[in-house]
Design a protein around this motif. Structure first.
Motif: not given
Ligand code: FES
Ligand SMILES: Cc1cc2nc3c(=O)[nH]c(=O)nc-3n(C[C@H](O)[C@H](O)[C@H](O)COP(=O)(O)OP(=O)(O)OC[C@H]3O[C@@H](n4cnc5c(N)ncnc54)[C@H](O)[C@@H]3O)c2cc1C
Ligand code: FES
Lengths: 297, 168
Positions: B101, B133, B98, B135
């Motif tokens: 972070c 992070c 996404c 994700c």
């Molecule tokens: S890429 Fe989504 S929070 Fe790290």
């Protein structure tokens, strides 16, 4: 209702800061690195009439070695506004007080260490901080200054309760003094959640002039030290395995641990017994191999 | 007391902004200066989404009282220009999903590699310990750090060659 906006007081000399501190007392919150103050303000837990920052006072950030104290040992003097990062990266500290450099390097993340100060972490008196237990075990003291003069307070007597110190509202903590480690010192930080977390159980063990001092942090409202248990190791170097285990078990029994998100009282008690024993084993090893000090994460 | 004026250098440019003494730098960077790469998430100094560099070192802008930035040098990811070696490494390795972070990661890695141009994996993990992070791209982020170290080394070598060529 209109929000109250605090005054920003940014003295550029210690003298000016002490005058403001005397004038405002508890009306003004002292801001060192501001990490703790920042969190309290974000959460609406702190609404002081004024903020008194020490950031613009260059004479409060330094690391110096004083030639010798009364016993002929060099003394490390740390200005209160020295950041954790500056201390951990100082070759002076790494060489002479390696356990100190290593312990400050275990605090939180590099971001917090770039901001947080040595004076702040002591004045904060948070039960779950790393440096207080170690500084207590190293028999460090702090200098408290006011317009009236200065007092030298052992760290042991500085932190008196949960977020509570013996500093008076007209005093500023200006310096931390750390005597030489001597025979050996270790610090063990046991975390129960993640690498950058505060400790669940912290153990500092120091041997100076044949005497053992074990201080356990993060388990009660202030660092825990039991001289009568440490006296069992009087004249015992190395500390043999059965004695190390006994000291660990006695510390676990003597401490009344708290329960929090990092562990229940029951869990902490079991970890204290193990971590104290391991700290003593580490200490034996360090004294045997290098006669110096080291840390263990 | 009313708002005060704070002066600092932002991404190489001197700025003067209005802030209240109990505001955090994060709010001022977003509101007064329109920077969207600093993001409030935890507001507790834990997650690293609000990271900026203060005099070259990462800090959490969510817990830095804005007036403490007076006279300092502040860098956000907007100041890296998009083609910085750490940014190129993130693109190459695809070290994000996404991207929330990512600015904090990039700045933290930039500061790390300036101090330690060839960090081992343990050092990288320790330096990034306070950047979360959601994700879960951690392995890719470590790879991107290693790749960035290589790109930065190449850049330094080219600079040395250029300066050698221009003096000969
Ligand atoms: S890429 Fe989504 S929070 Fe790290
Ligand atoms: C995300 C996060 C993780 C953390 N993890 C750890 C950890 O793992 N281990 C650990 O040990 N700590 C940890 N900390 C605590 C951190 O080290 C403290 O917040 C910090 O030490 C406080 O330092 P400061 O300089 O920012 O203090 P400030 O926030 O500026 O001040 C703290 C308190 O002390 C008072 N004060 C400060 N300086 C003085 C002075 N010179 N004289 C009198 N009073 C003063 C202030 O009024 C305030 O009440 C963590 C903090 C954060 C935000
Ligand atoms: S938002 Fe600042 S560290 Fe999480």
């Amino acid at each position: 209702m209109a929000r109250h906006i605090p005054a920003w007081l940014a003295p550029t000399s210690l003298e000016e800061a002490l005058e403001l501190r005397a004038r405002y007392g508890e009306e003004a919150t002292v801001v060192a690195g501001g990490t703790f103050v920042g969190i309290l303000m974000n959460q609406g837990l702190l609404q002081p009439a004024a903020l008194l920052t020490l950031r613009q006072i260059p004479q409060l950030a330094y690391l110096r070695i004083e030639d010798a104290d009364a016993s002929g040992q060099p003394l490390l003097r740390i200005g209160a506004m020295t950041t954790h990062r500056a201390l951990e990266r100082s070759p002076l500290v790494q060489r002479g007080w390696p356990v100190l450099a290593a312990t400050f390097a275990l605090v939180a993340s590099p971001r917090v260490r770039n901001q947080a100060t040595v004076g702040g972490v002591l004045a904060d008196a948070d039960y779950a901080s790393d440096p207080p237990a170690l500084l207590h075990a190293l028999e460090a003291s702090v200098v408290a200054r006011s317009l009236q003069g200065e007092r030298l307070i052992p760290v042991e007597e500085l932190i008196i309760g949960h977020y509570e110190t013996s500093l008076r509202p007209d005093e500023l903590l200006t310096e931390v003094r750390v005597p030489r480690t001597m025979e050996g010192a270790v610090y063990r930080k046991f975390r129960s959640r993640s690498s950058e977390d505060r400790p669940c159980v912290a153990v500092a063990a120091v041997r100076r002039r044949g005497r053992l001092r074990v201080v356990v942090g993060a388990v009660a409202e202030r660092p825990q030290y039991f001289p009568e248990i440490c006296a069992l190791a009087e004249g015992q170097a190395p500390i043999e395995a059965a004695l190390a285990r006994e000291i660990g078990e006695r510390y676990a029994a003597a401490i009344e641990p708290i329960s929090d998100a990092r562990g229940s009282a029951h869990y902490r008690r079991r970890v204290i017994a193990v971590e104290v024993r391991r700290a003593l084993e580490d200490l034996n090893r360090i004294i045997a191999t290098e006669g110096g000090s080291q840390r263990h994460a | 007391m009313a708002a005060m004026e704070i002066h600092f250098t932002l991404n190489g440019q001197p700025v003067a902004v209005q802030a209240e003494p109990d505001e955090m730098l994060l709010e001022v960077l977003r509101r007064e200066l329109g920077l969207r790469s600093v993001r409030e998430t935890c507001g507790l100094g834990i997650c690293g989404a609000c990271t900026a560099l203060l005099n070259g070192q990462p800090i959490s802008t969510c817990i830095l009282l804005a007036p403490l930035a007076e006279g300092c040098d502040i860098t956000t990811v907007e100041g890296l220009g998009g083609r910085h070696p750490v940014q190129r490494a993130f693109e190459e390795v695809q070290a994000f999903q996404c991207g929330y972070c990512t600015p904090g990661m990039i700045l933290t890695i930039k500061a790390l590699l300036e101090e330690q141009p060839e960090p081992d994996e343990e050092t990288i993990r320790r330096a990034l310990g306070g950047n979360l992070c959601r994700c879960g791209c951690y392995l890719k982020i470590i790879q991107a750090t290693q790749r960035a170290a290589v790109l930065l080394a190449e850049e330094r070598r080219r600079q040395v060659e250029r300066s050698a060529a221009s003096t000969s």
